[in-house]
Enzyme design. Structure first.
Site, PDB file in Angstrom:
ATOM      1  N   ARG A  51     -18.619  29.024  51.052  1.00 14.30           N
ATOM      2  CA  ARG A  51     -18.518  30.474  50.849  1.00 14.30           C
ATOM      3  C   ARG A  51     -17.074  30.969  50.957  1.00 14.30           C
ATOM      4  O   ARG A  51     -16.754  32.058  50.516  1.00 14.30           O
ATOM      5  CB  ARG A  51     -19.373  31.193  51.887  1.00 14.30           C
ATOM      6  CG  ARG A  51     -20.827  31.192  51.500  1.00 14.30           C
ATOM      7  CD  ARG A  51     -21.623  32.074  52.402  1.00 14.30           C
ATOM      8  NE  ARG A  51     -21.569  31.610  53.786  1.00 14.30           N
ATOM      9  CZ  ARG A  51     -22.467  31.918  54.709  1.00 14.30           C
ATOM     10  NH1 ARG A  51     -23.460  32.712  54.412  1.00 14.30           N
ATOM     11  NH2 ARG A  51     -22.356  31.460  55.936  1.00 14.30           N
ATOM     12  N   LYS A 150     -29.589  14.598  59.012  1.00 16.66           N
ATOM     13  CA  LYS A 150     -30.404  15.258  60.022  1.00 16.66           C
ATOM     14  C   LYS A 150     -29.884  16.648  60.344  1.00 16.66           C
ATOM     15  O   LYS A 150     -28.684  16.861  60.257  1.00 16.66           O
ATOM     16  CB  LYS A 150     -30.487  14.402  61.284  1.00 16.66           C
ATOM     17  CG  LYS A 150     -29.237  14.476  62.165  1.00 16.66           C
ATOM     18  CD  LYS A 150     -29.495  13.863  63.517  1.00 16.66           C
ATOM     19  CE  LYS A 150     -28.379  14.241  64.464  1.00 16.66           C
ATOM     20  NZ  LYS A 150     -28.454  13.627  65.764  1.00 16.66           N
ATOM     21  N   HIS A 180     -26.412   8.079  60.184  1.00 15.25           N
ATOM     22  CA  HIS A 180     -25.117   7.379  60.190  1.00 15.25           C
ATOM     23  C   HIS A 180     -25.132   6.137  61.080  1.00 15.25           C
ATOM     24  O   HIS A 180     -24.289   5.260  60.942  1.00 15.25           O
ATOM     25  CB  HIS A 180     -23.964   8.328  60.553  1.00 15.25           C
ATOM     26  CG  HIS A 180     -23.976   8.779  61.957  1.00 15.25           C
ATOM     27  ND1 HIS A 180     -24.635   9.902  62.362  1.00 15.25           N
ATOM     28  CD2 HIS A 180     -23.410   8.264  63.068  1.00 15.25           C
ATOM     29  CE1 HIS A 180     -24.482  10.059  63.656  1.00 15.25           C
ATOM     30  NE2 HIS A 180     -23.743   9.083  64.110  1.00 15.25           N
ATOM     31  N   LYS A 184     -23.358   1.647  60.623  1.00 15.94           N
ATOM     32  CA  LYS A 184     -22.494   0.915  61.558  1.00 15.94           C
ATOM     33  C   LYS A 184     -22.582  -0.584  61.293  1.00 15.94           C
ATOM     34  O   LYS A 184     -23.643  -1.118  60.991  1.00 15.94           O
ATOM     35  CB  LYS A 184     -22.911   1.219  63.006  1.00 15.94           C
ATOM     36  CG  LYS A 184     -22.523   2.631  63.441  1.00 15.94           C
ATOM     37  CD  LYS A 184     -22.866   2.868  64.885  1.00 15.94           C
ATOM     38  CE  LYS A 184     -22.542   4.272  65.304  1.00 15.94           C
ATOM     39  NZ  LYS A 184     -21.106   4.519  65.453  1.00 15.94           N
ATOM     40  N   GLU A 218     -24.532   9.342  76.081  1.00 21.79           N
ATOM     41  CA  GLU A 218     -23.327  10.125  75.800  1.00 21.79           C
ATOM     42  C   GLU A 218     -22.799  10.725  77.099  1.00 21.79           C
ATOM     43  O   GLU A 218     -23.583  11.049  77.999  1.00 21.79           O
ATOM     44  CB  GLU A 218     -23.655  11.263  74.828  1.00 21.79           C
ATOM     45  CG  GLU A 218     -24.096  10.777  73.466  1.00 21.79           C
ATOM     46  CD  GLU A 218     -24.493  11.926  72.559  1.00 21.79           C
ATOM     47  OE1 GLU A 218     -23.653  12.374  71.779  1.00 21.79           O
ATOM     48  OE2 GLU A 218     -25.637  12.385  72.661  1.00 21.79           O
ATOM     49  N   ASP A 237     -33.692  15.138  68.377  1.00 26.56           N
ATOM     50  CA  ASP A 237     -32.305  14.989  67.919  1.00 26.56           C
ATOM     51  C   ASP A 237     -31.870  13.517  67.841  1.00 26.56           C
ATOM     52  O   ASP A 237     -31.027  13.170  67.024  1.00 26.56           O
ATOM     53  CB  ASP A 237     -31.385  15.746  68.890  1.00 26.56           C
ATOM     54  CG  ASP A 237     -29.977  15.895  68.350  1.00 26.56           C
ATOM     55  OD1 ASP A 237     -29.846  16.273  67.164  1.00 26.56           O
ATOM     56  OD2 ASP A 237     -29.006  15.634  69.094  1.00 26.56           O
ATOM     57  N   HIS A 242     -32.193   8.175  65.140  1.00 28.44           N
ATOM     58  CA  HIS A 242     -31.302   7.045  65.448  1.00 28.44           C
ATOM     59  C   HIS A 242     -32.002   5.918  66.221  1.00 28.44           C
ATOM     60  O   HIS A 242     -31.945   4.751  65.835  1.00 28.44           O
ATOM     61  CB  HIS A 242     -30.100   7.519  66.265  1.00 28.44           C
ATOM     62  CG  HIS A 242     -29.358   8.658  65.638  1.00 28.44           C
ATOM     63  ND1 HIS A 242     -29.067   8.697  64.294  1.00 28.44           N
ATOM     64  CD2 HIS A 242     -28.847   9.793  66.158  1.00 28.44           C
ATOM     65  CE1 HIS A 242     -28.409   9.814  64.028  1.00 28.44           C
ATOM     66  NE2 HIS A 242     -28.275  10.494  65.145  1.00 28.44           N
ATOM     67  N   LYS A 333     -27.512  13.129  77.432  1.00 23.73           N
ATOM     68  CA  LYS A 333     -26.174  13.742  77.472  1.00 23.73           C
ATOM     69  C   LYS A 333     -25.639  13.700  78.900  1.00 23.73           C
ATOM     70  O   LYS A 333     -26.411  13.702  79.857  1.00 23.73           O
ATOM     71  CB  LYS A 333     -26.259  15.214  77.064  1.00 23.73           C
ATOM     72  CG  LYS A 333     -26.914  15.441  75.726  1.00 23.73           C
ATOM     73  CD  LYS A 333     -25.908  15.353  74.639  1.00 23.73           C
ATOM     74  CE  LYS A 333     -26.506  15.667  73.299  1.00 23.73           C
ATOM     75  NZ  LYS A 333     -25.659  15.257  72.204  1.00 23.73           N
TER      76      LYS A 333
HETATM   77  P1  NAD Z   1     -20.645  24.080  59.731  1.00 21.10           P
HETATM   78  O1  NAD Z   1     -21.299  25.337  60.187  1.00 21.10           O
HETATM   79  O2  NAD Z   1     -19.389  23.644  60.389  1.00 21.10           O
HETATM   80  O3  NAD Z   1     -20.331  24.190  58.165  1.00 21.10           O
HETATM   81  C1  NAD Z   1     -21.228  24.743  57.257  1.00 21.10           C
HETATM   82  C2  NAD Z   1     -20.597  24.778  55.871  1.00 21.10           C
HETATM   83  O4  NAD Z   1     -21.579  25.315  54.989  1.00 21.10           O
HETATM   84  C3  NAD Z   1     -19.358  25.647  55.724  1.00 21.10           C
HETATM   85  O5  NAD Z   1     -18.500  25.033  54.803  1.00 21.10           O
HETATM   86  C4  NAD Z   1     -19.913  26.941  55.132  1.00 21.10           C
HETATM   87  O6  NAD Z   1     -18.966  27.650  54.349  1.00 21.10           O
HETATM   88  C5  NAD Z   1     -20.984  26.393  54.248  1.00 21.10           C
HETATM   89  N1  NAD Z   1     -22.039  27.379  53.962  1.00 21.10           N
HETATM   90  C6  NAD Z   1     -22.842  28.004  54.839  1.00 21.10           C
HETATM   91  N2  NAD Z   1     -23.695  28.846  54.195  1.00 21.10           N
HETATM   92  C7  NAD Z   1     -23.397  28.738  52.860  1.00 21.10           C
HETATM   93  C8  NAD Z   1     -23.895  29.330  51.693  1.00 21.10           C
HETATM   94  N3  NAD Z   1     -24.895  30.239  51.721  1.00 21.10           N
HETATM   95  N4  NAD Z   1     -23.371  28.969  50.507  1.00 21.10           N
HETATM   96  C9  NAD Z   1     -22.387  28.053  50.446  1.00 21.10           C
HETATM   97  N5  NAD Z   1     -21.855  27.462  51.524  1.00 21.10           N
HETATM   98  C10 NAD Z   1     -22.357  27.796  52.723  1.00 21.10           C
HETATM   99  O7  NAD Z   1     -21.774  22.961  59.809  1.00 21.10           O
HETATM  100  P2  NAD Z   1     -21.567  21.373  59.993  1.00 21.10           P
HETATM  101  O8  NAD Z   1     -21.395  21.062  61.434  1.00 21.10           O
HETATM  102  O9  NAD Z   1     -20.536  20.877  59.048  1.00 21.10           O
HETATM  103  O10 NAD Z   1     -22.996  20.820  59.612  1.00 21.10           O
HETATM  104  C11 NAD Z   1     -23.475  20.770  58.288  1.00 21.10           C
HETATM  105  C12 NAD Z   1     -24.811  20.048  58.272  1.00 21.10           C
HETATM  106  O11 NAD Z   1     -24.654  18.707  58.707  1.00 21.10           O
HETATM  107  C13 NAD Z   1     -25.858  20.665  59.194  1.00 21.10           C
HETATM  108  O12 NAD Z   1     -27.124  20.506  58.613  1.00 21.10           O
HETATM  109  C14 NAD Z   1     -25.766  19.812  60.439  1.00 21.10           C
HETATM  110  O13 NAD Z   1     -26.965  19.809  61.172  1.00 21.10           O
HETATM  111  C15 NAD Z   1     -25.499  18.450  59.818  1.00 21.10           C
HETATM  112  N6  NAD Z   1     -24.814  17.531  60.725  1.00 21.10           N
HETATM  113  C16 NAD Z   1     -23.582  17.845  61.247  1.00 21.10           C
HETATM  114  C17 NAD Z   1     -22.942  16.940  62.076  1.00 21.10           C
HETATM  115  C18 NAD Z   1     -21.574  17.242  62.641  1.00 21.10           C
HETATM  116  O14 NAD Z   1     -21.033  16.326  63.273  1.00 21.10           O
HETATM  117  N7  NAD Z   1     -21.014  18.408  62.456  1.00 21.10           N
HETATM  118  C19 NAD Z   1     -23.543  15.716  62.380  1.00 21.10           C
HETATM  119  C20 NAD Z   1     -24.789  15.410  61.824  1.00 21.10           C
HETATM  120  C21 NAD Z   1     -25.404  16.337  61.001  1.00 21.10           C
END
Ligand code: NAD
Length: 486
Positions: A51, A150, A180, A184, A218, A237, A242, A333
């Site tokens: 966005r 996930k 992920h 590994k 963790e 979670d 995992h 955790k």
């Molecule tokens: P985040 O909140 O940091 O990022 C979300 C992204 O989505 C941003 O780039 C935002 O601009 C975009 N976004 C949100 N709403 C939008 C819309 N309506 N249109 C277009 N873009 C939009 O989230 P994150 O931590 O990067 O996580 C993303 C996904 O990955 C989630 O489902 C999360 O559960 C999963 N996940 C994250 C991690 C991690 O380490 N961060 C690990 C495993 C899984």
């Protein structure tokens, strides 16, 4: 030893959520590593979609900063960074706004025949709407893939709804569900270890194995993910995905061939053979505060929350190979160490020829995922020297980083994204696997709900609640210490 790099075909990878945390920390640095290694050919495009109001030039700067932060230790010349930047594009798009898709579809249609992967790094309630918008925009060809990770639902019903929604647009062979852990090195080595070493498979069963422990511990708390985590908990979670995957790879029958569906069929059979877990064979915990950090309740922002930040349970697989062999699973955790491992403990020899005064432990095989990926086989030998017979447990330690002459171990995301581009689903979960795993974990939660018990409190820096220790002690066994040790 030099790892071989086979370049993939040129591709378009579209990262929805291209400015998010996962993209910055894992996806973009992973892609950069593969580019640096020569695996990503010129002409490939990595298109960030989010966005944020950003130009492509601004996105390139944004990615550069992310690489400084999360791939900073990688030696790469300026030209490599510059080459990688050339692959980057950016489209500002709120995916909920159907009219705003035109810019993205125009960009995609410039390269209509490329292998194309849509990586949905956004919150899960956008998965189905994005899939539908892609279909409406007519940018889903048979060569397209979709990548999600996930949480893949939060129970069986929501997982089924997600799978059905994706299935209206994508064939199962186009859907890549990332766990992920499966990327590994050690996890893949588990299959090689089991099925390429003739000496292990004959003893890999209930006749010779006493029990298996799977630990993912963790040291960090739930931190600023408190709100999200509190609606989830350790069972959903960590265990449903995992730990379940690790259990499957440890317990599955040899697949007919090293092909995605043969392997996934065998994993599914393991999940289906899992007995329902008895209530008294699960332990839930929540960490207390210490002088450094607040308690689980402080982090969750809910003093009444009963969500578990720790779980231990005893699982049974009802099939010929594993009947009677408990699989103890634990994850939590704020524990004493950051450690992920599978520990297989063998039975004592059927008859001891040694005097009763000579004690020795059982053989065990430790498969370490982190830290220091590797495998350790504990053997019993005679303690060297005179003065009577004493037996000692000696670890035969194979740390991949040192044993393989310092070969670089690729991050899980690097391997997994390249597998998506190659169209290899071996390390990804199939929809029915995910649903079967939810079915099993849902029953555990249903029992908790009915019984109405409370999560036990535990001190940070420990191995979790006392009841978790008791879960094994009453079987005459004990958990491996939570220490980074061979
Ligand atoms: P985040 O909140 O940091 O990022 C979300 C992204 O989505 C941003 O780039 C935002 O601009 C975009 N976004 C949100 N709403 C939008 C819309 N309506 N249109 C277009 N873009 C939009 O989230 P994150 O931590 O990067 O996580 C993303 C996904 O990955 C989630 O489902 C999360 O559960 C999963 N996940 C994250 C991690 C991690 O380490 N961060 C690990 C495993 C899984």
């Amino acid at each position: 030893m030099v790892s071989r790099v086979i370049p993939v075909e040129p591709f378009d990878l579209i990262i929805f959520g291209g400015t998010g945390d996962l993209a910055r920390r894992k996806i973009l640095p992973g892609l950069f590593q593969r580019f640096r290694a020569g695996q990503i050919p010129a002409g490939s495009r990595i298109i960030g979609v989010a966005r944020n109001d950003m130009t492509a030039a601004q996105y390139r700067k944004f990615v550069n900063t992310a690489l400084d932060e999360f791939a900073g230790n990688v030696p790469a010349g300026k030209e490599v960074r510059a080459g990688f930047k050339q692959c980057l594009e950016f489209v500002t798009l709120d995916v909920a706004d159907a009219k705003a898709w035109r810019k993205l579809t125009t960009l995609l249609n410039k390269n209509a025949n490329a292998i194309r992967a849509y990586y949905l790094s956004v919150k899960p309630d956008l998965f189905a709407p994005i899939a539908q918008q892609l279909a409406a925009a007519k940018v889903v060809q048979p060569t397209c893939r979709i990548v999600i990770e996930k949480p893949l639902g939060r129970d069986l019903a929501s997982a089924q709804a997600l799978n059905s929604a994706l299935a209206t647009v994508f064939d199962e062979t186009q859907i890549y569900r990332i766990d992920h852990y499966l990327g590994k090195e050690t996890v893949q080595n588990l299959m090689v270890l089991r099925f390429a070493n003739a000496l292990l498979e004959p003893v890999w069963n209930a006749r010779h194995i006493d029990h298996v422990q799977i630990t993912v511990a963790e040291t960090v708390g739930i931190g600023d993910r408190g709100g999200y985590y509190d609606r989830s908990g350790a069972l959903r979670d960590m265990v449903q995905n995992h730990l379940m995957q690790l259990l499957c790879l440890t317990a599955m029958e040899p697949p007919v061939r090293l092909e995605a569906d043969f392997i996934r069929d065998e994993k599914l059979k393991v999940i289906r053979a899992l007995d329902p877990v008895a209530l008294n064979e699960t332990v839930r915990g929540q960490y207390r505060a210490d002088s450094v950090e607040g308690s689980y309740h402080d982090h969750a922002g809910d003093a009444a929350s009963n969500t578990e930040s720790f779980i231990a349970l005893k699982a049974h697989i009802s099939n010929w190979r594993w009947s009677g062999v408990p699989f103890y699973l634990r994850t939590g955790k704020r524990l004493r160490a950051r450690l992920s491992e599978i520990a297989v403990t063998f039975k004592d020899p059927p008859h001891s020829i040694f005097p009763k005064t000579v004690s020795y432990g059982a053989n065990s095989l430790i498969i370490r995922l982190q830290p220091d990926e590797g495998i350790t086989q504990h053997m019993i030998i005679k303690e060297p020297g005179l003065g009577g017979l004493r037996l000692v447990d000696v670890p035969l330690d194979m740390s991949f980083a040192t044993s393989l002459n310092g070969v670089e171990i690729a991050e899980a995301y690097e391997r997994l994204i390249m597998d998506v581009i190659r169209g290899d689903q071996t390390l990804f979960m199939r929809g029915d696997e995910v649903e079967a795993a939810w079915d099993w974990t849902d029953r555990i939660r249903a029992q908790w709900r009915e019984a109405g018990g409370k999560s036990q409190l535990y001190d940070p820096g420990t191995s979790g609640p006392d009841d978790a220790l008791a879960l094994m002690h009453r079987d005459g066994r004990s958990w491996r210490p939570l220490e980074s040790q061979p």
